[in-house]
Design a protein around this motif. Structure first.
Motif, PDB file in Angstrom:
ATOM      1  N   GLY A  32       0.789  -1.218   0.000  1.00 56.80           N
ATOM      2  CA  GLY A  32       0.000   0.000   0.000  1.00 56.80           C
ATOM      3  C   GLY A  32       0.825   1.273   0.000  1.00 56.80           C
ATOM      4  O   GLY A  32       0.282   2.375   0.065  1.00 56.80           O
ATOM      5  N   LYS A  33       2.141   1.138  -0.084  1.00 57.33           N
ATOM      6  CA  LYS A  33       3.045   2.291  -0.134  1.00 57.33           C
ATOM      7  C   LYS A  33       3.977   2.136  -1.324  1.00 57.33           C
ATOM      8  O   LYS A  33       4.179   1.040  -1.839  1.00 57.33           O
ATOM      9  CB  LYS A  33       3.877   2.402   1.153  1.00 57.33           C
ATOM     10  N   VAL A  34       4.568   3.248  -1.759  1.00 58.40           N
ATOM     11  CA  VAL A  34       5.524   3.240  -2.864  1.00 58.40           C
ATOM     12  C   VAL A  34       6.737   4.079  -2.495  1.00 58.40           C
ATOM     13  O   VAL A  34       6.684   4.899  -1.585  1.00 58.40           O
ATOM     14  CB  VAL A  34       4.907   3.798  -4.176  1.00 58.40           C
ATOM     15  N   MET A  35       7.818   3.841  -3.207  1.00 57.14           N
ATOM     16  CA  MET A  35       9.009   4.683  -3.112  1.00 57.14           C
ATOM     17  C   MET A  35       9.485   4.978  -4.521  1.00 57.14           C
ATOM     18  O   MET A  35       9.184   4.223  -5.451  1.00 57.14           O
ATOM     19  CB  MET A  35      10.133   4.002  -2.323  1.00 57.14           C
ATOM     20  N   THR A  36      10.258   6.035  -4.649  1.00 57.34           N
ATOM     21  CA  THR A  36      10.852   6.358  -5.940  1.00 57.34           C
ATOM     22  C   THR A  36      12.258   5.770  -6.008  1.00 57.34           C
ATOM     23  O   THR A  36      12.877   5.500  -4.978  1.00 57.34           O
ATOM     24  CB  THR A  36      10.928   7.879  -6.150  1.00 57.34           C
ATOM     25  N   ARG A  70       6.293  -1.711  -6.198  1.00 54.63           N
ATOM     26  CA  ARG A  70       6.149  -0.573  -5.296  1.00 54.63           C
ATOM     27  C   ARG A  70       7.143   0.550  -5.591  1.00 54.63           C
ATOM     28  O   ARG A  70       7.212   1.523  -4.854  1.00 54.63           O
ATOM     29  CB  ARG A  70       6.302  -1.042  -3.851  1.00 54.63           C
ATOM     30  N   ILE A  71       7.897   0.416  -6.679  1.00 57.25           N
ATOM     31  CA  ILE A  71       8.893   1.427  -7.046  1.00 57.25           C
ATOM     32  C   ILE A  71       8.395   2.175  -8.284  1.00 57.25           C
ATOM     33  O   ILE A  71       8.091   1.563  -9.306  1.00 57.25           O
ATOM     34  CB  ILE A  71      10.261   0.795  -7.355  1.00 57.25           C
ATOM     35  N   ILE A  72       8.356   3.509  -8.179  1.00 54.65           N
ATOM     36  CA  ILE A  72       7.904   4.354  -9.286  1.00 54.65           C
ATOM     37  C   ILE A  72       8.896   5.494  -9.480  1.00 54.65           C
ATOM     38  O   ILE A  72       9.812   5.669  -8.679  1.00 54.65           O
ATOM     39  CB  ILE A  72       6.481   4.897  -9.035  1.00 54.65           C
ATOM     40  N   ASN A  73       8.700   6.284 -10.527  1.00 55.30           N
ATOM     41  CA  ASN A  73       9.663   7.361 -10.787  1.00 55.30           C
ATOM     42  C   ASN A  73       9.362   8.597  -9.942  1.00 55.30           C
ATOM     43  O   ASN A  73       8.358   8.654  -9.225  1.00 55.30           O
ATOM     44  CB  ASN A  73       9.758   7.673 -12.292  1.00 55.30           C
ATOM     45  N   GLU A  86       0.521  -2.813 -17.047  1.00 53.22           N
ATOM     46  CA  GLU A  86      -0.743  -3.408 -16.608  1.00 53.22           C
ATOM     47  C   GLU A  86      -0.559  -4.211 -15.323  1.00 53.22           C
ATOM     48  O   GLU A  86      -1.363  -4.113 -14.397  1.00 53.22           O
ATOM     49  CB  GLU A  86      -1.321  -4.298 -17.702  1.00 53.22           C
ATOM     50  N   LEU A  87       0.504  -4.998 -15.257  1.00 60.56           N
ATOM     51  CA  LEU A  87       0.761  -5.825 -14.078  1.00 60.56           C
ATOM     52  C   LEU A  87       1.076  -4.953 -12.865  1.00 60.56           C
ATOM     53  O   LEU A  87       0.538  -5.175 -11.775  1.00 60.56           O
ATOM     54  CB  LEU A  87       1.905  -6.808 -14.344  1.00 60.56           C
ATOM     55  N   GLN A  88       1.939  -3.946 -13.031  1.00 56.48           N
ATOM     56  CA  GLN A  88       2.289  -3.086 -11.910  1.00 56.48           C
ATOM     57  C   GLN A  88       1.052  -2.339 -11.397  1.00 56.48           C
ATOM     58  O   GLN A  88       0.837  -2.245 -10.188  1.00 56.48           O
ATOM     59  CB  GLN A  88       3.392  -2.101 -12.290  1.00 56.48           C
ATOM     60  N   THR A  89       0.239  -1.845 -12.302  1.00 56.54           N
ATOM     61  CA  THR A  89      -0.993  -1.156 -11.919  1.00 56.54           C
ATOM     62  C   THR A  89      -1.903  -2.093 -11.134  1.00 56.54           C
ATOM     63  O   THR A  89      -2.418  -1.731 -10.063  1.00 56.54           O
ATOM     64  CB  THR A  89      -1.727  -0.626 -13.170  1.00 56.54           C
ATOM     65  N   LYS A  90      -2.071  -3.297 -11.635  1.00 57.28           N
ATOM     66  CA  LYS A  90      -2.928  -4.288 -10.973  1.00 57.28           C
ATOM     67  C   LYS A  90      -2.427  -4.603  -9.565  1.00 57.28           C
ATOM     68  O   LYS A  90      -3.201  -4.616  -8.606  1.00 57.28           O
ATOM     69  CB  LYS A  90      -2.982  -5.564 -11.814  1.00 57.28           C
ATOM     70  N   LEU A  91      -1.119  -4.839  -9.431  1.00 57.60           N
ATOM     71  CA  LEU A  91      -0.554  -5.187  -8.126  1.00 57.60           C
ATOM     72  C   LEU A  91      -0.687  -4.031  -7.132  1.00 57.60           C
ATOM     73  O   LEU A  91      -1.016  -4.251  -5.957  1.00 57.60           O
ATOM     74  CB  LEU A  91       0.917  -5.598  -8.279  1.00 57.60           C
ATOM     75  N   LEU A  92      -0.447  -2.807  -7.601  1.00 60.84           N
ATOM     76  CA  LEU A  92      -0.590  -1.652  -6.716  1.00 60.84           C
ATOM     77  C   LEU A  92      -2.044  -1.472  -6.286  1.00 60.84           C
ATOM     78  O   LEU A  92      -2.328  -1.227  -5.104  1.00 60.84           O
ATOM     79  CB  LEU A  92      -0.068  -0.384  -7.386  1.00 60.84           C
ATOM     80  N   GLU A  93      -2.954  -1.587  -7.231  1.00 61.43           N
ATOM     81  CA  GLU A  93      -4.371  -1.414  -6.906  1.00 61.43           C
ATOM     82  C   GLU A  93      -4.862  -2.500  -5.952  1.00 61.43           C
ATOM     83  O   GLU A  93      -5.690  -2.230  -5.078  1.00 61.43           O
ATOM     84  CB  GLU A  93      -5.202  -1.367  -8.186  1.00 61.43           C
ATOM     85  N   GLU A  94      -4.340  -3.713  -6.082  1.00 60.70           N
ATOM     86  CA  GLU A  94      -4.698  -4.790  -5.150  1.00 60.70           C
ATOM     87  C   GLU A  94      -4.260  -4.467  -3.728  1.00 60.70           C
ATOM     88  O   GLU A  94      -4.843  -4.960  -2.764  1.00 60.70           O
ATOM     89  CB  GLU A  94      -4.083  -6.120  -5.599  1.00 60.70           C
ATOM     90  N   GLU A  95      -3.225  -3.626  -3.594  1.00 58.52           N
ATOM     91  CA  GLU A  95      -2.736  -3.219  -2.279  1.00 58.52           C
ATOM     92  C   GLU A  95      -3.390  -1.927  -1.790  1.00 58.52           C
ATOM     93  O   GLU A  95      -3.026  -1.397  -0.748  1.00 58.52           O
ATOM     94  CB  GLU A  95      -1.209  -3.038  -2.328  1.00 58.52           C
ATOM     95  N   GLY A  96      -4.324  -1.407  -2.577  1.00 60.72           N
ATOM     96  CA  GLY A  96      -5.034  -0.211  -2.162  1.00 60.72           C
ATOM     97  C   GLY A  96      -4.469   1.100  -2.674  1.00 60.72           C
ATOM     98  O   GLY A  96      -4.934   2.174  -2.298  1.00 60.72           O
ATOM     99  N   LYS A 104      -0.321   7.638 -12.870  1.00 59.70           N
ATOM    100  CA  LYS A 104       0.256   8.398 -11.758  1.00 59.70           C
ATOM    101  C   LYS A 104      -0.272   7.908 -10.420  1.00 59.70           C
ATOM    102  O   LYS A 104      -1.417   7.510 -10.289  1.00 59.70           O
ATOM    103  CB  LYS A 104      -0.060   9.881 -11.918  1.00 59.70           C
ATOM    104  N   VAL A 105       0.629   8.003  -9.446  1.00 59.69           N
ATOM    105  CA  VAL A 105       0.319   7.681  -8.057  1.00 59.69           C
ATOM    106  C   VAL A 105       0.546   8.950  -7.248  1.00 59.69           C
ATOM    107  O   VAL A 105       1.537   9.655  -7.454  1.00 59.69           O
ATOM    108  CB  VAL A 105       1.238   6.538  -7.549  1.00 59.69           C
ATOM    109  N   ASP A 106      -0.350   9.249  -6.326  1.00 62.91           N
ATOM    110  CA  ASP A 106      -0.222  10.427  -5.475  1.00 62.91           C
ATOM    111  C   ASP A 106       0.865  10.176  -4.427  1.00 62.91           C
ATOM    112  O   ASP A 106       0.641   9.458  -3.443  1.00 62.91           O
ATOM    113  CB  ASP A 106      -1.562  10.710  -4.797  1.00 62.91           C
ATOM    114  N   LEU A 107       2.040  10.762  -4.646  1.00 57.38           N
ATOM    115  CA  LEU A 107       3.163  10.541  -3.734  1.00 57.38           C
ATOM    116  C   LEU A 107       2.903  11.120  -2.343  1.00 57.38           C
ATOM    117  O   LEU A 107       3.408  10.596  -1.353  1.00 57.38           O
ATOM    118  CB  LEU A 107       4.454  11.118  -4.320  1.00 57.38           C
ATOM    119  N   LYS A 108       2.121  12.180  -2.252  1.00 56.38           N
ATOM    120  CA  LYS A 108       1.809  12.746  -0.930  1.00 56.38           C
ATOM    121  C   LYS A 108       1.027  11.748  -0.081  1.00 56.38           C
ATOM    122  O   LYS A 108       1.179  11.710   1.131  1.00 56.38           O
ATOM    123  CB  LYS A 108       1.013  14.043  -1.076  1.00 56.38           C
TER     124      LYS A 108
END
Length: 123
Positions: A32-36, A70-73, A86-96, A104-108
């Protein structure tokens, strides 16, 4: 052949400290979290090592079971295209994690911050 087998078996011994730190940081990113890439590089001690983080992630994700998705730019965007996107989007969305238009993902909201501590002698 014995050298190669030993390298594969004990490969961690041949990693740089930066690589070990990167792997440790990536494995610590909660669902449910990401890092750059740059955030990981900075936390690992090399603020200019974002591309190196990308290489480490690409070459070691499977062997170290890294949560690569969980790693994005630095713009908060998924850098992959096609099936990878598609796979990265699916996995991130599965984690909320909400992935918006433009991949885009809201880094804030979803950025994971690593505490950097140089001296752990007190633990």
């Amino acid at each position: 052949m014995k050298k190669l087998e030993k390298f594969i078996k004990e490969g961690v011994q041949f990693m740089t400290e930066f690589t070990k730190s990167v792997i440790e940081i990536i494995t610590g990113i909660p669902a449910g979290k990401v890092m750059t890439y740059g955030g990981i590089a900075t936390a690992a001690g090399n603020s200019r090592g974002a591309r190196q983080v990308s290489r480490i992630l690409h070459s070691m994700s499977k062997t170290h079971n890294l949560p690569w998705h969980r790693i994005i730019n630095s713009k908060g965007e998924i850098s992959l295209t096609g099936e990878g996107l598609e796979l990265q989007t699916k996995l991130l969305e599965e984690e909320g994690v909400q992935v918006h238009k433009g991949n885009k993902v809201d880094l804030k909201k979803y950025r994971y911050e690593v505490m950097i501590c140089d001296d752990l002698d007190w633990i």
